[in-house]
Enzyme design. Structure first.
Site, PDB file in Angstrom:
ATOM      1  N   TYR A 242       0.856  -1.202   0.000  1.00  0.00           N
ATOM      2  CA  TYR A 242       0.000   0.000   0.000  1.00  0.00           C
ATOM      3  C   TYR A 242       0.885   1.244   0.000  1.00  0.00           C
ATOM      4  O   TYR A 242       1.868   1.300   0.737  1.00  0.00           O
ATOM      5  CB  TYR A 242      -0.906   0.028   1.240  1.00  0.00           C
ATOM      6  CG  TYR A 242      -2.363  -0.077   0.861  1.00  0.00           C
ATOM      7  CD1 TYR A 242      -2.962   0.936   0.113  1.00  0.00           C
ATOM      8  CD2 TYR A 242      -3.125  -1.188   1.205  1.00  0.00           C
ATOM      9  CE1 TYR A 242      -4.288   0.833  -0.273  1.00  0.00           C
ATOM     10  CE2 TYR A 242      -4.449  -1.292   0.822  1.00  0.00           C
ATOM     11  CZ  TYR A 242      -5.020  -0.279   0.079  1.00  0.00           C
ATOM     12  OH  TYR A 242      -6.329  -0.374  -0.308  1.00  0.00           O
TER      13      TYR A 242
ATOM     14  N   GLU B 169      -0.554   4.847  -0.445  1.00  0.00           N
ATOM     15  CA  GLU B 169      -1.396   6.033  -0.697  1.00  0.00           C
ATOM     16  C   GLU B 169      -0.578   7.316  -0.569  1.00  0.00           C
ATOM     17  O   GLU B 169       0.277   7.432   0.315  1.00  0.00           O
ATOM     18  CB  GLU B 169      -2.533   6.094   0.325  1.00  0.00           C
ATOM     19  CG  GLU B 169      -3.701   5.229  -0.042  1.00  0.00           C
ATOM     20  CD  GLU B 169      -4.786   5.262   1.030  1.00  0.00           C
ATOM     21  OE1 GLU B 169      -4.647   6.010   2.015  1.00  0.00           O
ATOM     22  OE2 GLU B 169      -5.765   4.513   0.871  1.00  0.00           O
TER      23      GLU B 169
ATOM     24  N   ASP C  57      -6.699  13.430 -25.134  1.00  0.00           N
ATOM     25  CA  ASP C  57      -6.635  12.037 -24.717  1.00  0.00           C
ATOM     26  C   ASP C  57      -5.911  11.292 -25.838  1.00  0.00           C
ATOM     27  O   ASP C  57      -6.500  10.990 -26.876  1.00  0.00           O
ATOM     28  CB  ASP C  57      -8.067  11.513 -24.517  1.00  0.00           C
ATOM     29  CG  ASP C  57      -8.094  10.033 -24.154  1.00  0.00           C
ATOM     30  OD1 ASP C  57      -7.057   9.365 -24.303  1.00  0.00           O
ATOM     31  OD2 ASP C  57      -9.167   9.553 -23.744  1.00  0.00           O
TER      32      ASP C  57
ATOM     33  N   THR D 169      -3.726   6.036 -21.947  1.00  0.00           N
ATOM     34  CA  THR D 169      -3.517   4.695 -21.404  1.00  0.00           C
ATOM     35  C   THR D 169      -2.071   4.323 -21.700  1.00  0.00           C
ATOM     36  O   THR D 169      -1.429   4.937 -22.557  1.00  0.00           O
ATOM     37  CB  THR D 169      -4.457   3.655 -22.060  1.00  0.00           C
ATOM     38  OG1 THR D 169      -4.332   3.756 -23.474  1.00  0.00           O
ATOM     39  CG2 THR D 169      -5.901   3.891 -21.668  1.00  0.00           C
TER      40      THR D 169
ATOM     41  N   LYS E 275      -1.696   0.579 -25.047  1.00  0.00           N
ATOM     42  CA  LYS E 275      -2.041   0.416 -26.475  1.00  0.00           C
ATOM     43  C   LYS E 275      -0.746   0.485 -27.299  1.00  0.00           C
ATOM     44  O   LYS E 275       0.103  -0.373 -27.143  1.00  0.00           O
ATOM     45  CB  LYS E 275      -3.077   1.464 -26.864  1.00  0.00           C
ATOM     46  CG  LYS E 275      -4.375   1.302 -26.070  1.00  0.00           C
ATOM     47  CD  LYS E 275      -5.453   2.231 -26.549  1.00  0.00           C
ATOM     48  CE  LYS E 275      -6.768   1.934 -25.873  1.00  0.00           C
ATOM     49  NZ  LYS E 275      -7.004   2.697 -24.655  1.00  0.00           N
TER      50      LYS E 275
ATOM     51  N   ARG F 254      -1.451  -2.531 -18.534  1.00  0.00           N
ATOM     52  CA  ARG F 254      -2.789  -1.939 -18.510  1.00  0.00           C
ATOM     53  C   ARG F 254      -2.795  -0.856 -17.431  1.00  0.00           C
ATOM     54  O   ARG F 254      -2.557  -1.134 -16.257  1.00  0.00           O
ATOM     55  CB  ARG F 254      -3.797  -3.039 -18.189  1.00  0.00           C
ATOM     56  CG  ARG F 254      -5.226  -2.727 -18.439  1.00  0.00           C
ATOM     57  CD  ARG F 254      -5.991  -3.998 -18.715  1.00  0.00           C
ATOM     58  NE  ARG F 254      -5.575  -4.534 -20.001  1.00  0.00           N
ATOM     59  CZ  ARG F 254      -6.023  -4.095 -21.179  1.00  0.00           C
ATOM     60  NH1 ARG F 254      -6.940  -3.150 -21.249  1.00  0.00           N
ATOM     61  NH2 ARG F 254      -5.561  -4.603 -22.298  1.00  0.00           N
TER      62      ARG F 254
HETATM   63  N1  PLP Z   1      -9.448   7.084 -24.118  1.00  0.00           N
HETATM   64  C1  PLP Z   1      -9.428   6.563 -25.354  1.00  0.00           C
HETATM   65  C2  PLP Z   1      -9.246   7.494 -26.522  1.00  0.00           C
HETATM   66  C3  PLP Z   1      -9.573   5.185 -25.538  1.00  0.00           C
HETATM   67  O1  PLP Z   1      -9.583   4.687 -26.777  1.00  0.00           O
HETATM   68  C4  PLP Z   1      -9.730   4.359 -24.405  1.00  0.00           C
HETATM   69  C5  PLP Z   1      -9.868   2.904 -24.502  1.00  0.00           C
HETATM   70  O2  PLP Z   1     -10.053   2.294 -25.480  1.00  0.00           O
HETATM   71  C6  PLP Z   1      -9.775   4.962 -23.140  1.00  0.00           C
HETATM   72  C7  PLP Z   1      -9.624   6.314 -23.034  1.00  0.00           C
HETATM   73  C8  PLP Z   1     -10.111   4.183 -21.910  1.00  0.00           C
HETATM   74  O3  PLP Z   1      -9.192   3.401 -21.401  1.00  0.00           O
HETATM   75  P1  PLP Z   1      -9.575   2.298 -20.304  1.00  0.00           P
HETATM   76  O4  PLP Z   1     -10.230   1.181 -21.053  1.00  0.00           O
HETATM   77  O5  PLP Z   1      -8.254   1.945 -19.715  1.00  0.00           O
HETATM   78  O6  PLP Z   1     -10.504   2.920 -19.304  1.00  0.00           O
END
Ligand code: PLP
Length: 429
Positions: free
Chosen positions: A48, A50, A194, A220, A223, A229
């Site tokens: 842990y 935090e 994002d 993320t 990918k 993950r």
């Molecule tokens: N943002 C985008 C553009 C995505 O394509 C994805 C997942 O495919 C995510 C966020 C979300 O990721 P997670 O599945 O880890 O919540």
């Protein structure tokens, strides 16, 4: 695992065989290096921690907080960012933490519509974003199927959003981050990107970076970036404190230190020349697969790709829905996912398109010759949906193809693909 829980062991083994024997074209998936599997499966899962380095709420954090510091430093170096938070458990949670830093319930968000390529966490009615915020969607122009920046500007001026979000789950073209930033500045909106799908391409310098343009960048790590993950948030120093509070205690408790260790490895690996070569290979393979499908009469949304993904209009090209195409290809040993195409007349669970990506096949070492072969196989399967025996024959072909590019060849191959005995970490002298 085999002794303690044969049921789960059996399922993990079957999944290993599925990954090993098939062709993985899901654009959001990849195969992590063995070292990353090792970090994620390590004893750090027991701890842990935090809080943040040197401000932890638990004892015994002297090693894990250094792991976190290293991960933060590497993330900043890799992307040229001022501040990084490496704790988010997932992309959706990263987005939630970022939004909570500057949004209040009822505020307006301008983001790419889901049916035009956006992500659930950018405003789906059942997602927290759709419930908490007023969502205004932008999309692509019907002629070019690329982002309609004039419409983005018009909508921004009309709705005065608190945030403008760029980034998508199914958009095959470069995004003009500078243009988005200009629009956001004009209306006084926060600009957030994002970059979940393209982060590996940005790290590998084959895609323009959003970092110099955006107030916040979320991603993320699993990918194209080819890490564990999990997720990451980058921002300018002036937002750092607020952002960190939004992650913890705002939206999460204890960070997953095993995942953070694996992220640190991922950032180190993504900074190498080898990774740059990989990222360039992902894009070259996507362009090749795209051209080979186009030559066989498949309509490609937007006419091509600049990144790792391709959207194919299978309904328009072969009169097969995305749902049926996904199933037919799966029967033949190729994994893809159905996807809405812009202005799709089919429902989200049916769709007219499939989304293909080349991150995973490139990791396995496949190149342009294999992309040509995969396009030829996809064509054969989707041109004869009634022919079950063809799919059985193709499955054998796919198995042979994947055997030529073995998955985890360095792994001691147990049925589950888990190394039989992990060496103790670290070894006491
Ligand atoms: N943002 C985008 C553009 C995505 O394509 C994805 C997942 O495919 C995510 C966020 C979300 O990721 P997670 O599945 O880890 O919540």
């Amino acid at each position: 695992m085999a002794e303690v829980d044969p049921e789960i062991y059996g399922l993990v083994s079957s999944e290993f065989a599925r990954q090993r024997d098939g062709i993985e074209l899901i654009a959001s998936e990849n195969f992590v290096p063995l070292a990353i599997l090792e970090a994620q499966g390590s004893i750090l899962t027991n701890k842990y921690a935090e809080g943040y380095p040197h401000k932890k709420y638990y004892g015994g954090c002297e090693f894990v907080e250094t792991v976190e510091e290293v991960a933060i430093r590497r993330a900043c170096d890799l992307f040229g960012a001022e501040h990084a938070n490496v704790q988010p458990h997932s992309g959706t949670q990263a987005n939630m933490s970022a939004f909570f830093t500057f949004m209040n319930p009822g505020d307006t968000m301008l983001a790419m519509s889901l049916d035009q390529g956006g992500h659930l966490s950018h405003g789906h009615p059942l997602n927290f974003t759709g419930k908490l915020y007023r969502i205004v969607g932008y999309g692509v122009s019907p002629e070019t199927e690329t982002i309609d920046y004039e419409a983005v500007e018009r909508l921004a001026k009309e709705h005065r959003p608190r945030v403008i979000v760029a980034g998508a789950s199914a958009y095959p073209r470069f995004i003009d981050f500078s243009r988005f930033a200009t629009i956001a500045a004009e209306v006084g909106a926060v600009f957030m990107v994002d970059m979940a799908h393209i982060a590996g391409l940005v790290a590998g310098k084959v895609h323009p970076s959003p970092v110099p343009h955006a107030d916040f960048v979320t991603t993320t790590t699993h990918k194209t970036l080819r890490g564990p993950r999990g997720a990451l948030i980058l921002c300018k120093t002036k937002y750092a404190q607020e952002l960190d509070r939004s992650v913890f205690p705002g939206t999460q408790g204890g960070p997953f230190m095993h995942a953070i260790a694996a992220k640190a490895l991922c950032f180190k690996m993504a900074a190498t020349d080898e990774f740059r070569t990989y990222a360039a290979g992902v894009v070259a393979n996507a362009k090749k697969l795209c051209a080979a499908l186009g030559e066989r009469g498949f309509r490609i949304v937007s006419g091509g790709t600049d990144n790792h993904l391709i959207l194919v209009d299978v309904k328009g090209s072969r009169n097969v829905t995305g749902r049926d195409a996904e199933k037919l290809l799966e029967d033949a040993g190729i994994t893809v996912n159905k996807n809405m195409i812009p202005f799709d007349k089919e429902k989200p669970f049916v769709t007219s398109g499939v989304r293909l990506g080349t991150a995973a096949v490139t990791t396995r070492g496949m190149g342009e010759a294999e992309m040509e072969r995969i396009a030829e196989i996809v064509d054969r399967v989707l041109s004869a949906p009634e022919d079950e025996s063809l799919r059985i024959a193709v499955r054998k072909e796919i198995k042979e193809l994947s055997e030529a590019f073995p998955l985890y060849p360095e792994l001691l191959q147990t049925p589950s693909g888990v190394r039989a005995a992990l060496s103790p970490l670290p070894r006491n002298s």
